[in-house]
Design an enzyme around this catalytic site. Structure first.
Site, mmCIF file in Angstrom:
data_model
loop_
_atom_site.group_PDB
_atom_site.id
_atom_site.type_symbol
_atom_site.label_atom_id
_atom_site.label_comp_id
_atom_site.label_asym_id
_atom_site.label_seq_id
_atom_site.Cartn_x
_atom_site.Cartn_y
_atom_site.Cartn_z
ATOM 1 N N GLY A 10 -4.567 -4.799 5.357
ATOM 2 C CA GLY A 10 -3.381 -5.024 6.802
ATOM 3 C C GLY A 10 -3.507 -3.474 7.149
ATOM 4 N N SER B 251 0.766 -1.272 0.253
ATOM 5 C CA SER B 251 -0.798 -0.071 -0.037
ATOM 6 C C SER B 251 1.083 1.353 -0.048
ATOM 7 C CB SER B 251 -0.722 -0.050 1.254
ATOM 8 O OG SER B 251 -1.968 1.020 0.968
ATOM 9 N N ASP C 74 -13.955 -2.687 2.227
ATOM 10 C CA ASP C 74 -13.746 -2.711 3.387
ATOM 11 C C ASP C 74 -14.311 -2.104 4.262
ATOM 12 O OD1 ASP C 74 -11.314 -2.390 5.636
ATOM 13 O OD2 ASP C 74 -10.357 -0.784 4.024
ATOM 14 N N GLU D 91 -11.263 0.940 -3.772
ATOM 15 C CA GLU D 91 -11.642 0.086 -2.429
ATOM 16 C C GLU D 91 -12.466 1.100 -1.572
ATOM 17 O OE1 GLU D 91 -9.979 -1.515 1.457
ATOM 18 O OE2 GLU D 91 -8.665 -1.338 -0.239
ATOM 19 N N ASN E 182 -10.676 4.511 1.588
ATOM 20 C CA ASN E 182 -11.257 5.040 2.867
ATOM 21 C C ASN E 182 -11.900 5.974 3.029
ATOM 22 O OD1 ASN E 182 -7.535 4.450 3.107
ATOM 23 N ND2 ASN E 182 -9.509 3.434 4.324
ATOM 24 N N LYS F 271 -10.943 -7.285 6.882
ATOM 25 C CA LYS F 271 -9.573 -7.297 7.681
ATOM 26 C C LYS F 271 -9.818 -7.890 9.207
ATOM 27 C CE LYS F 271 -8.095 -3.208 5.872
ATOM 28 N NZ LYS F 271 -8.513 -1.668 5.958
ATOM 29 N N ASP G 160 -7.249 2.809 -2.574
ATOM 30 C CA ASP G 160 -8.311 2.466 -2.000
ATOM 31 C C ASP G 160 -8.571 4.651 -1.444
ATOM 32 O OD1 ASP G 160 -9.031 1.822 0.804
ATOM 33 O OD2 ASP G 160 -7.194 1.726 1.598
ATOM 34 N N LYS H 165 -1.033 -1.114 -4.655
ATOM 35 C CA LYS H 165 -2.116 0.399 -4.218
ATOM 36 C C LYS H 165 -2.208 1.176 -3.971
ATOM 37 C CE LYS H 165 -4.023 -0.126 -0.026
ATOM 38 N NZ LYS H 165 -5.732 -1.020 1.314
ATOM 39 N N LEU H 166 -2.663 2.506 -4.063
ATOM 40 C CA LEU H 166 -2.908 4.253 -3.902
ATOM 41 C C LEU H 166 -3.624 4.411 -3.351
ATOM 42 C CD1 LEU H 166 -2.095 4.884 -7.765
ATOM 43 C CD2 LEU H 166 -0.253 4.285 -6.001
ATOM 44 N N LYS H 167 -3.359 4.882 -2.300
ATOM 45 C CA LYS H 167 -4.275 5.477 -1.313
ATOM 46 C C LYS H 167 -5.118 6.651 -1.859
ATOM 47 C CE LYS H 167 -4.415 3.286 2.238
ATOM 48 N NZ LYS H 167 -5.837 2.326 2.848
#
Length: 368
Positions: free
Chosen positions: A290, A134, A238, A213, A190, A262, A188, A160-162
């Site tokens: 994670g 990530s 998620d 995500e 969030n 998770k 992702d 994976k890119l935030k």
């Protein structure tokens, strides 16, 4: 197994570099460890909460309080198996991360006594699992590309890119152009976006992503349904997935194509295994997320990811991805995979010196 006491211990591990998401920037991983002592032996767990309630409603000081006052007293000084922990704690609402840490510590102790690896207990069959990495939000595109290059050179199979509003389409386009079409790439959010961002997010279809995500609030299933109607990129949930029931509901509503499991978020590894089974039954791929775990949590995550439904690379990076020194022997990546621990229980032991060096607080809880 009769538990005689539980040690709660906070450790602080400096990160090798800042890790920025849509909700926070971490420079130190402050982890809560749980050590269960029983007449038969001891076991370790890790609570994946962070210091502030910005990823979920849980936070570490709250986890300590609920463990000390409610969860530990409910399981101490009685015969208990790991499978009994969730029912014994069911009358206590929420606090899944704290419950998960206690359950895995008990399960670790139980399995060490039985000389059984956690992977075998969960039904894992893989000896090694593909892993990804990530990449947090950076100060510039140049810094982002440099970090991506480092991780690809280290052998990771997936990046994976935030992302967040204002840092999404442009950096994703830059990374895709830089690495080419052969590298598996996903993003992702969030929960950083709103329903008004549907068409904007659909622009990410141009980059051949594995998935997007959790773009919307954890309780907003219907906007995820709408996103799947306007976007060809698979949608992964998620934060929304907190139990096997919530996974089944999300699948039934058509809110996701993929699920990130998770264990801390869902209340433990046994519930995580049930979510795996629900998803497999419905043809939904899963992968293991994670939470910047130490080697204790990382070992358990590898055991979970050995289950057959985990067909996508997980966020189970090498120890050196985050820490100059882990509190267990370091985990490493080779040829894009990590080996599943084969020792009893979680398969690793904390390094006493490293634990002592990074401990900032500890307390024994021995309810009468």
């Amino acid at each position: 197994m009769r538990i005689t006491g539980v040690e709660l211990r906070r450790v602080e591990l400096p990160l090798v570099g800042p890790f920025q998401t849509s909700f926070a920037t971490e420079v130190v991983r402050s982890a809560l460890l749980v050590r269960v002592v029983s007449e038969a032996g001891e076991g370790w767990g890790e609570c994946v909460s962070i210091d502030e309630p910005v990823y979920s409603a849980e936070y570490t000081d709250g986890a300590i309080d609920v463990l000390r006052r409610f969860l530990i007293p409910a399981v101490c000084h009685r015969d208990i198996r790991a499978i009994d922990v969730a029912p014994a704690l069911a009358h206590l609402k929420g606090h899944r991360m704290a419950k998960a840490a206690l359950e895995i510590a008990i399960l670790d102790a139980e399995l060490r006594g039985a000389q059984m690896p956690l992977a075998d207990r969960l039904g894992g069959t893989a000896q090694s699992v593909p892993v990804g990495v990530s990449v947090g939000i950076t100060d510039s595109i140049a810094a982002l590309l440099a970090e991506v290059d480092r991780h690809l050179d280290a052998g990771y199979r997936r990046i994976k890119l935030k992302i967040r509003p204002g840092w999404d389409v442009v950096p994703t386009a830059a990374v895709r152009e830089h690495v080419g079409d052969a590298v598996a790439l996903q993003v992702d959010a969030n929960t950083a976006y709103r329903a008004t961002d549907l068409r904007h997010l659909a622009q990410l279809d141009a980059f051949g992503l594995l998935l997007v995500e959790q773009p919307f609030d954890e309780e907003d299933l219907m906007t995820h349904v709408r996103l799947r109607e306007v976007m060809s990129t698979p949608v992964c949930l998620d934060e929304t997935i907190v139990s096997a029931r919530s996974a089944a509901d999300a699948i039934r509503l058509g809110a996701c194509d993929i699920v990130n499991i998770k264990p801390g978020r869902v209340g433990g590894y046994l519930e995580a295994a049930r979510i795996h089974d629900v998803c497999v039954a419905h043809g939904i791929p899963v992968w293991c997320g994670g939470m910047l775990e130490t080697g204790i949590g990382r070992a358990a995550n590898l055991a979970l990811a050995a289950m057959p439904g985990f067909t996508l690379p997980g966020d189970i990076s090498a120890s050196e991805r985050y820490f100059a020194q882990d509190i267990t022997p370091p985990f490493t990546v080779h040829d894009g995979v990590m080996d599943v621990p084969r020792g009893p229980g979680i398969g690793v032991d904390p390094l006493p010196g490293a634990v002592a060096e990074h401990t900032t607080w500890s307390e024994w809880v021995t309810p009468t």
